[in-house]
Design an enzyme around this catalytic site. Sequence first.
Site, PDB file in Angstrom:
ATOM      1  N   GLU A 155       0.849  -1.197   0.000  1.00 19.06           N
ATOM      2  CA  GLU A 155       0.000   0.000   0.000  1.00 19.06           C
ATOM      3  C   GLU A 155       0.878   1.239   0.000  1.00 19.06           C
ATOM      4  O   GLU A 155       1.986   1.221   0.539  1.00 19.06           O
ATOM      5  CB  GLU A 155      -0.881   0.014   1.262  1.00 19.06           C
ATOM      6  CG  GLU A 155      -1.890  -1.122   1.311  1.00 19.06           C
ATOM      7  CD  GLU A 155      -2.840  -0.991   2.501  1.00 19.06           C
ATOM      8  OE1 GLU A 155      -2.654  -0.080   3.325  1.00 19.06           O
ATOM      9  OE2 GLU A 155      -3.758  -1.824   2.595  1.00 19.06           O
ATOM     10  N   LYS A 157       2.444   4.465   1.348  1.00 21.86           N
ATOM     11  CA  LYS A 157       2.621   5.024   2.689  1.00 21.86           C
ATOM     12  C   LYS A 157       2.345   6.515   2.581  1.00 21.86           C
ATOM     13  O   LYS A 157       3.144   7.278   2.041  1.00 21.86           O
ATOM     14  CB  LYS A 157       4.036   4.766   3.217  1.00 21.86           C
ATOM     15  CG  LYS A 157       4.197   5.217   4.667  1.00 21.86           C
ATOM     16  CD  LYS A 157       5.557   4.850   5.219  1.00 21.86           C
ATOM     17  CE  LYS A 157       5.599   4.940   6.746  1.00 21.86           C
ATOM     18  NZ  LYS A 157       5.236   6.238   7.282  1.00 21.86           N
ATOM     19  N   ARG A 211      -3.160   9.294  16.447  1.00 19.83           N
ATOM     20  CA  ARG A 211      -2.344   8.122  16.731  1.00 19.83           C
ATOM     21  C   ARG A 211      -2.112   7.955  18.235  1.00 19.83           C
ATOM     22  O   ARG A 211      -2.008   6.857  18.749  1.00 19.83           O
ATOM     23  CB  ARG A 211      -1.014   8.334  15.999  1.00 19.83           C
ATOM     24  CG  ARG A 211      -0.014   7.276  16.164  1.00 19.83           C
ATOM     25  CD  ARG A 211       1.339   7.824  15.805  1.00 19.83           C
ATOM     26  NE  ARG A 211       2.322   6.970  16.395  1.00 19.83           N
ATOM     27  CZ  ARG A 211       3.066   6.109  15.728  1.00 19.83           C
ATOM     28  NH1 ARG A 211       2.983   6.051  14.439  1.00 19.83           N
ATOM     29  NH2 ARG A 211       3.911   5.342  16.352  1.00 19.83           N
ATOM     30  N   GLU A 255      -5.213   7.687   6.901  1.00 20.79           N
ATOM     31  CA  GLU A 255      -4.271   8.789   6.990  1.00 20.79           C
ATOM     32  C   GLU A 255      -4.956  10.029   6.403  1.00 20.79           C
ATOM     33  O   GLU A 255      -5.543   9.951   5.322  1.00 20.79           O
ATOM     34  CB  GLU A 255      -3.031   8.396   6.163  1.00 20.79           C
ATOM     35  CG  GLU A 255      -1.814   9.185   6.423  1.00 20.79           C
ATOM     36  CD  GLU A 255      -0.937   8.708   7.588  1.00 20.79           C
ATOM     37  OE1 GLU A 255      -1.268   7.726   8.288  1.00 20.79           O
ATOM     38  OE2 GLU A 255       0.089   9.362   7.802  1.00 20.79           O
ATOM     39  N   ARG A 262       3.995  -3.289  17.510  1.00 23.60           N
ATOM     40  CA  ARG A 262       4.767  -3.142  16.277  1.00 23.60           C
ATOM     41  C   ARG A 262       4.948  -4.547  15.727  1.00 23.60           C
ATOM     42  O   ARG A 262       5.376  -5.438  16.447  1.00 23.60           O
ATOM     43  CB  ARG A 262       6.125  -2.515  16.611  1.00 23.60           C
ATOM     44  CG  ARG A 262       6.840  -1.921  15.448  1.00 23.60           C
ATOM     45  CD  ARG A 262       8.068  -1.144  15.906  1.00 23.60           C
ATOM     46  NE  ARG A 262       7.749   0.142  16.492  1.00 23.60           N
ATOM     47  CZ  ARG A 262       7.345   1.199  15.806  1.00 23.60           C
ATOM     48  NH1 ARG A 262       7.207   1.117  14.500  1.00 23.60           N
ATOM     49  NH2 ARG A 262       7.070   2.330  16.401  1.00 23.60           N
ATOM     50  N   LYS A 297       7.146  -1.100   6.836  1.00 20.99           N
ATOM     51  CA  LYS A 297       7.255   0.156   6.092  1.00 20.99           C
ATOM     52  C   LYS A 297       8.586   0.198   5.347  1.00 20.99           C
ATOM     53  O   LYS A 297       9.596  -0.313   5.832  1.00 20.99           O
ATOM     54  CB  LYS A 297       7.088   1.355   7.029  1.00 20.99           C
ATOM     55  CG  LYS A 297       8.027   1.384   8.198  1.00 20.99           C
ATOM     56  CD  LYS A 297       7.665   2.505   9.153  1.00 20.99           C
ATOM     57  CE  LYS A 297       8.406   2.346  10.455  1.00 20.99           C
ATOM     58  NZ  LYS A 297       8.050   3.301  11.481  1.00 20.99           N
TER      59      LYS A 297
END
Length: 586
Positions: free
Chosen positions: A251, A253, A273, A302, A419, A425
């Site tokens: 996807e 970022k 967040r 986002e 995480r 990422k």
Amino acid sequence: MAVRTFRQLAEVFDRLEHLTSRLEMRATLADALRQADPEDLPAIIYLLQGKVAPDYEGIELNMGEKLAIQAVAAATDAPPEEVAQRAAEAGDLGTAAEALLEVAEAPVEPPLHVRQVFETLLDIARATGPGSQQRKIDLLAGLLRRATPLEARYLVRAVTGRLRLGVGDATVLEALAVAYLGDVRQRALLERAYNLTSDLAWVATTLAHEGREALEHVRIRPGHPIRPMLAERAGSLEEILNRQGGRCAAEFKYDGERFQAHLQGERVTIYSRRLENITHQYPDLIEALREALPHDAIVEGEAVAIDPHSGEMRPFQEVMHRKRKYVTSDILAQYPVAAFLFDILYLDGESLLNQPYPVRRQALERALKPHERVSLAHRWEADSEDRLSAIFEEAIAEGAEGLVCKDMRPDAVYEAGKRSWKWIKYKRDYHGELADTLDLVVVGGFYGKGRRAGTYGSLLLATYNHETDMFETITKCGAGFTDADLAAFTERLNALRLDHCHPRVRALLEPDVWATPTLVIEVSAAEITFSPNHTCAFGLLRPDRGLSLRFPRFTGRVRDDKRPEDATTTAEVVEMYQRQRLVREK
Ligand code: AMP
């Protein structure tokens, strides 16, 4: 020590403030929590976190210093100018109030009760509108008249939003596990409940009243934000494919502000967040989300600034203009945003947390109606490096920061608050420099010289070690700061100032001033090197050496959207180091 009165709680805070080891911190806390009245737990837990309510409720203690000075003056009969002067000298109004009360008459009995103080602090936080300033002063002065000097120290720090003891959530969770379940290893159970509810006081009271069973069956509820899942980072596309079983969904970022939107009937609430309620920053998105998603749902995405004419994505700094208390129509028009949704956690009564990513993505695709301002995150499936590389190029060309690759296998559930390698990422390589920036915690400051005299000239920065819940220093950074940055950091650091190293900080260097680990800033660097002076991963890769940064530089981004525990972890730096070595050896 039993904690019934605020006096006893203030003594616990004082002990915590002077401890030098995290284990002592945990033991002291466990002891206090075990002996506390369960009815007092919300007050104790929130105050330990420096607040009066979970972040998502948006009730903040931030009485202005000027008002607090008037309250201290009223309670001690000292002129406000003298109070202000003493506060300036001590660098802290709490300490000044404590000293002033030491010479005042003995406080009135009976002692203040924890809940009573807490309720009054809530009243102060909630007071708004005409006459509210005087009301805040009267309420605080009323408490101070009945306070001992030590209580005054913490009352004043609490109302002015400066009660930062630096006790991390992990330490509170461990202390609760020890106090109520007799075993620190039970932290995992409490942590899961916390990740799903984001309310540490709720976890504590439920545990105290209903026991562990109740926590095992916690469910998510719209209106109660879920702690977000985070991504690991990879240095190569090959590594991504290896970690995710040879195939993934890549996807874009997006470089904006991450949000979690809760849609309940007509009501839409947006959380950051850090799980603060930021609904007021995005009135335009509220409308858009309601139109695009006619469901009860919890979605994540986002918010990205866009060019109103071309629809192109704009840099992160532009969306940050929305970070203010009152977002005017000018700001809305000047910095329009679009939402790119990448996950769905709840849909019409059902939790999707335990569904694999492809099922969640499909549910999101089905639920979403096409809308100009709300779309799905761009996404392609890839099972080769070539394909991933082509997608990456396209992402960069379109203005994205890189890719977030998502594991498509059946066990790729949503891991709240963690995480995970299920999300990886991957960002652009900055030509020989470290591929990625680091988010580091300020733990101390060194005084500047020459033109920088009077401010801190450089900062001591640390990573977060999530295994030990400690902060480990990695670099001293003096580059990249403008004069305005330095002035702002000096003010913020003075509010966090300590006269000893914080118990959750491991350091070998001695800065001029220590700070409670709170503030997170973004730093770039040329490479990761070894250093005998820094404690990041000390002794792990080489005896008597830790990891450090060469040519560290502040990028200009203060990461107020990150808590210190969201900073780059020591484990991530170790991985970055190993990757750097691999690249060099190629
Ligand atoms: P980190 O927060 O450091 O774990 O990096 C991942 C961040 O990338 C998330 O917190 C989001 O803010 C952001 N992000 C941008 N696009 C996506 C996406 N498609 N999926 C997940 N996260 C994304």
